[in-house]
Design a protein around this motif. Structure first.
Motif, PDB file in Angstrom:
ATOM      1  N   VAL B  19       0.758  -1.237   0.041  1.00 38.24           N
ATOM      2  CA  VAL B  19      -0.001  -0.111  -0.095  1.00 38.24           C
ATOM      3  C   VAL B  19       0.871   1.289   0.062  1.00 38.24           C
ATOM      4  O   VAL B  19       0.666   2.118  -0.774  1.00 38.24           O
ATOM      5  N   ALA B  20       2.001   1.377   0.963  1.00 37.86           N
ATOM      6  CA  ALA B  20       2.843   2.361   1.031  1.00 37.86           C
ATOM      7  C   ALA B  20       3.518   2.691  -0.432  1.00 37.86           C
ATOM      8  O   ALA B  20       3.730   3.689  -0.729  1.00 37.86           O
ATOM      9  N   LEU B  21       4.279   1.626  -0.984  1.00 32.53           N
ATOM     10  CA  LEU B  21       4.878   1.784  -2.251  1.00 32.53           C
ATOM     11  C   LEU B  21       3.978   2.422  -3.196  1.00 32.53           C
ATOM     12  O   LEU B  21       4.363   3.264  -4.017  1.00 32.53           O
ATOM     13  N   LYS B  22       2.897   1.783  -3.440  1.00 28.69           N
ATOM     14  CA  LYS B  22       1.884   2.072  -4.325  1.00 28.69           C
ATOM     15  C   LYS B  22       1.169   3.682  -4.170  1.00 28.69           C
ATOM     16  O   LYS B  22       1.270   4.493  -5.148  1.00 28.69           O
ATOM     17  N   LYS B  23       1.343   3.948  -2.888  1.00 26.47           N
ATOM     18  CA  LYS B  23       0.740   5.293  -2.518  1.00 26.47           C
ATOM     19  C   LYS B  23       1.656   6.646  -2.999  1.00 26.47           C
ATOM     20  O   LYS B  23       1.209   7.520  -3.596  1.00 26.47           O
ATOM     21  N   LYS B 220       8.322   9.235  -0.498  1.00 31.95           N
ATOM     22  CA  LYS B 220       8.185  10.275  -1.637  1.00 31.95           C
ATOM     23  C   LYS B 220       9.629  10.680  -2.010  1.00 31.95           C
ATOM     24  O   LYS B 220      10.027  10.591  -3.343  1.00 31.95           O
ATOM     25  N   ASN B 221      10.468  10.814  -1.012  1.00 38.71           N
ATOM     26  CA  ASN B 221      11.927  10.977  -1.206  1.00 38.71           C
ATOM     27  C   ASN B 221      12.653   9.874  -2.101  1.00 38.71           C
ATOM     28  O   ASN B 221      13.413  10.017  -2.761  1.00 38.71           O
ATOM     29  N   LEU B 222      12.259   8.693  -1.526  1.00 45.32           N
ATOM     30  CA  LEU B 222      12.849   7.561  -1.934  1.00 45.32           C
ATOM     31  C   LEU B 222      12.682   7.266  -3.651  1.00 45.32           C
ATOM     32  O   LEU B 222      13.603   7.124  -3.992  1.00 45.32           O
ATOM     33  N   ILE B 223      11.342   7.308  -4.040  1.00 47.38           N
ATOM     34  CA  ILE B 223      10.982   7.290  -5.099  1.00 47.38           C
ATOM     35  C   ILE B 223      11.683   8.354  -6.220  1.00 47.38           C
ATOM     36  O   ILE B 223      12.148   8.037  -7.380  1.00 47.38           O
TER      37      ILE B 223
END
Lengths: 80, 227
Positions: B19-23, B220-223
């Motif tokens: 869920v977190a990654l997709k968000k 957000k920063n990671l992506i």
């Protein structure tokens, strides 16, 4: 052939479970305990008749899976 | 950006991570532990949980599961691999990051929010974050980070500590150490800084109404860093 091995925590690794067991023993009246260290015991039946070979196999298992050598030691303690 | 979350028997934060990654924009794929090959991706996540019921030692059985050889190869070729909580325990058992995670010092399962301070931003995980102290959630029984004194020296010499437990001002002190970890270490990198293992769960801090937003900042920063 059945090989027995024990895994123990290395000396300088904290063993909180051992400490609690020590405290419980103390509370039960066993006042002469210096220290308790908890470990693991394995009995592994290996399809091998040569005791030396069977020990070697279990030693390999200890190194690769049963013990984490950063914190634990292993010892083969018996064959039967 | 593509990510893969590995599900082991007993993983229970795998869907939260999905869920977190997709968000935050990842195209995520769930990967079963018994598969041989990782799908092509930019990030692999080993999620939290109790893989194999924590039998033998936490993470030890999962570290030997089929998919892990492919994950190890991916990490060794520079791919980003992040292990959260049980995922961190799996990483130490594979040897991808040094040390071990022992039973918490006071033998309690700890489930609470903690503050962590980022130690090293020169890596794809924390680069460009304009904040030092994050509030994350921890939930573990074996998070007491331990390594030999030789390993600790190497870890510090190579600047491999990722995050430290600290107070809300970012001060690293004994009272902010929840589990007895050496030097308040909450997360570490491999030498190359492409593999990150940490006990806190950023995926539990992605919704203001439920928790907090510090996990959102992280993802957000990671992506953006990976793009």
């Amino acid at each position: 052939m059945k090989i027995s091995a024990i895994i123990t925590l290395k000396k300088d690794v904290l063993d909180p479970q051992g400490k609690v067991i020590h405290q419980a023993l103390d509370g039960m009246g066993f006042k002469n305990v210096e220290e308790v260290r908890q470990g693991k015991y394995f009995e592994i039946d290996v399809k091998e008749n040569d005791p030396n070979k069977a020990k070697e196999i279990v030693e390999e298992m200890c190194k690769k899976l049963l013990a984490n050598l950063v914190i634990e030691n292993y010892k083969i303690i018996g064959t039967q | 950006m593509k990510s893969s979350v590995i599900t082991f028997p007993g993983s229970n934060c795998d869907r939260d991570m999905d869920v977190a990654l997709k968000k935050f924009g990842f195209t995520n794929q769930m990967v079963w532990h018994n598969d041989n090959e990782l799908p092509k991706c930019d990030l692999v996540v080993l999620p939290g949980g109790f893989s194999y019921g924590d039998y033998l030692r936490c993470g030890s059985m999962a570290a030997k599961s089929k998919i892990m050889q492919s994950v190890i190869n991916f990490a060794n070729s520079g791919g980003l691999v992040m292990g959260i909580c049980n995922g961190f325990q799996i990483l130490v058992e594979t040897g991808l990051v040094p040390g071990v995670l022992l039973r918490n010092k006071y033998l309690e399962f700890i489930c609470k929010n903690v503050f962590v301070k980022i130690n090293n931003k020169n890596n794809p995980y924390f680069k460009n974050l304009d904040k030092e102290v994050f509030e994350f959630h921890i939930a573990h029984n074996e998070g007491n980070y331990f390594c030999t004194s030789d390993q600790l020296k190497e870890i510090e010499d190579n600047n491999q500590v990722a995050i430290y437990y600290c107070n809300d001002n970012g001060k690293t002190e004994e009272s902010s150490n929840p589990n007895g970890s050496i030097k308040n270490i909450a997360g570490i990198f491999n030498k190359e800084k492409n593999v990150l293992g940490m006990m806190p769960h950023p995926e539990r801090m992605i919704d203001q109404s439920l928790s907090g937003e510090d996990g959102s900042l992280f993802f957000k920063n990671l992506i953006n860093n990976i793009k």
